[in-house]
Design an enzyme around this catalytic site. Structure first.
Site, PDB file in Angstrom:
ATOM      1  N   GLY A  45      28.804  50.452  86.082  1.00 17.11           N
ATOM      2  CA  GLY A  45      27.763  51.460  86.230  1.00 17.11           C
ATOM      3  C   GLY A  45      26.716  50.948  87.203  1.00 17.11           C
ATOM      4  O   GLY A  45      26.551  49.730  87.353  1.00 17.11           O
ATOM      5  N   GLN A  50      18.492  50.484  90.909  1.00 15.51           N
ATOM      6  CA  GLN A  50      19.111  49.183  91.176  1.00 15.51           C
ATOM      7  C   GLN A  50      19.445  48.970  92.645  1.00 15.51           C
ATOM      8  O   GLN A  50      19.761  47.850  93.054  1.00 15.51           O
ATOM      9  CB  GLN A  50      20.398  49.011  90.351  1.00 15.51           C
ATOM     10  CG  GLN A  50      20.151  48.948  88.862  1.00 15.51           C
ATOM     11  CD  GLN A  50      21.453  48.675  88.139  1.00 15.51           C
ATOM     12  OE1 GLN A  50      22.169  49.608  87.815  1.00 15.51           O
ATOM     13  NE2 GLN A  50      21.762  47.413  87.909  1.00 15.51           N
ATOM     14  N   CYS A  89      24.388  43.224  83.452  1.00 16.08           N
ATOM     15  CA  CYS A  89      23.753  44.146  84.386  1.00 16.08           C
ATOM     16  C   CYS A  89      23.776  43.526  85.776  1.00 16.08           C
ATOM     17  O   CYS A  89      23.495  42.336  85.913  1.00 16.08           O
ATOM     18  CB  CYS A  89      22.309  44.385  83.937  1.00 16.08           C
ATOM     19  SG  CYS A  89      21.424  45.528  84.990  1.00 16.08           S
ATOM     20  N   LEU A  90      24.113  44.337  86.774  1.00 11.09           N
ATOM     21  CA  LEU A  90      24.173  43.796  88.138  1.00 11.09           C
ATOM     22  C   LEU A  90      22.786  43.341  88.618  1.00 11.09           C
ATOM     23  O   LEU A  90      22.695  42.573  89.563  1.00 11.09           O
ATOM     24  CB  LEU A  90      24.755  44.840  89.097  1.00 11.09           C
ATOM     25  CG  LEU A  90      26.221  45.213  88.829  1.00 11.09           C
ATOM     26  CD1 LEU A  90      26.696  46.253  89.827  1.00 11.09           C
ATOM     27  CD2 LEU A  90      27.122  43.984  88.863  1.00 11.09           C
ATOM     28  N   HIS A 131      22.936  52.699  78.952  1.00 13.28           N
ATOM     29  CA  HIS A 131      22.421  51.568  79.737  1.00 13.28           C
ATOM     30  C   HIS A 131      21.888  52.047  81.096  1.00 13.28           C
ATOM     31  O   HIS A 131      20.775  51.699  81.499  1.00 13.28           O
ATOM     32  CB  HIS A 131      23.542  50.528  79.918  1.00 13.28           C
ATOM     33  CG  HIS A 131      23.209  49.373  80.818  1.00 13.28           C
ATOM     34  ND1 HIS A 131      23.272  48.049  80.396  1.00 13.28           N
ATOM     35  CD2 HIS A 131      22.844  49.328  82.121  1.00 13.28           C
ATOM     36  CE1 HIS A 131      22.932  47.258  81.405  1.00 13.28           C
ATOM     37  NE2 HIS A 131      22.674  47.997  82.472  1.00 13.28           N
ATOM     38  N   GLU A 132      22.681  52.874  81.774  1.00 12.71           N
ATOM     39  CA  GLU A 132      22.272  53.361  83.101  1.00 12.71           C
ATOM     40  C   GLU A 132      21.075  54.305  82.985  1.00 12.71           C
ATOM     41  O   GLU A 132      20.174  54.271  83.821  1.00 12.71           O
ATOM     42  CB  GLU A 132      23.433  54.053  83.818  1.00 12.71           C
ATOM     43  CG  GLU A 132      24.660  53.171  84.080  1.00 12.71           C
ATOM     44  CD  GLU A 132      24.322  51.825  84.702  1.00 12.71           C
ATOM     45  OE1 GLU A 132      23.360  51.752  85.499  1.00 12.71           O
ATOM     46  OE2 GLU A 132      24.999  50.836  84.378  1.00 12.71           O
ATOM     47  N   HIS A 135      17.842  52.572  82.923  1.00  9.61           N
ATOM     48  CA  HIS A 135      17.346  52.138  84.241  1.00  9.61           C
ATOM     49  C   HIS A 135      16.419  53.186  84.866  1.00  9.61           C
ATOM     50  O   HIS A 135      15.494  52.841  85.596  1.00  9.61           O
ATOM     51  CB  HIS A 135      18.515  51.893  85.208  1.00  9.61           C
ATOM     52  CG  HIS A 135      19.157  50.544  85.076  1.00  9.61           C
ATOM     53  ND1 HIS A 135      18.473  49.366  85.297  1.00  9.61           N
ATOM     54  CD2 HIS A 135      20.423  50.178  84.772  1.00  9.61           C
ATOM     55  CE1 HIS A 135      19.299  48.340  85.128  1.00  9.61           C
ATOM     56  NE2 HIS A 135      20.492  48.798  84.794  1.00  9.61           N
TER      57      HIS A 135
HETATM   58 NI    NI Z   1      22.147  47.597  84.444  1.00 14.88          NI
END
Ligand code: NI
Length: 163
Positions: A45, A50, A89-90, A131-132, A135
């Protein structure tokens, strides 16, 4: 435009992202690049903040699921039942932790043409969507951890990223 993933410490990750108002070619191009970046980094995701864009959209591509785009998502309902699952998480590369989240979710969002759709998701996909979606509200998965665990995960991340 070359997109890059921003990491912990970048203010854009802490902002409440703004609604998408224009469904144009630029949005489509950004989404396409986000898929490329997400796959490159082996993510499942990726949310617009991000990549430094404070707008309300994200992409997902869970194993065994098709690529999905969620624009201006609204979480309509979440299950009472919760489940613990490992997340990374990236924007915090290299650390993972177990996060408690609702088992299932009903989400409303718009597609790339602006058309509204609804989706019921459970398990892994529900976790990714939640999760996304966090963000878009300036929240990271570590914010969902007990304070002492959060501190440990962040200090581990900081040690790793300063090597
Ligand atoms: Ni993330």
């Amino acid at each position: 435009m070359d997109l890059n993933v921003v990491t912990l410490g970048n203010e854009v990750l802490r902002e409440k992202a703004k609604e998408v108002e224009t469904f144009d070619q630029a949005l489509e191009d950004t989404v396409r690049q986000m898929f490329v970046l997400m796959r490159e980094k082996k993510g499942v995701g990726l949310a617009a903040p991000q990549v430094g864009i404070s707008r309300r959209f994200f992409v997902t591509e869970a194993a065994d699921d098709k690529p999905r785009v969620f624009i201006n998502p609204e979480i309509i309902e979440t299950s009472q039942e919760t489940v613990k699952g490992e997340e990374g998480c990236l924007s915090l590369p290299g650390v993972w932790a177990d996060v408690v989240r609702p088992y299932s979710v009903r989400v409303q969002a718009q597609d790339l043409t602006g058309k509204i759709f609804h989706l019921n998701a459970e398990g892994w996909l529900a976790r990714i969507i939640l999760h996304e979606n966090d963000h878009l509200n300036g929240l990271l998965f570590v914010d969902r951890l007990p304070q002492n665990v959060k501190n440990k995960v962040i200090s581990k991340y900081e040690k790793m990223s300063h090597n």
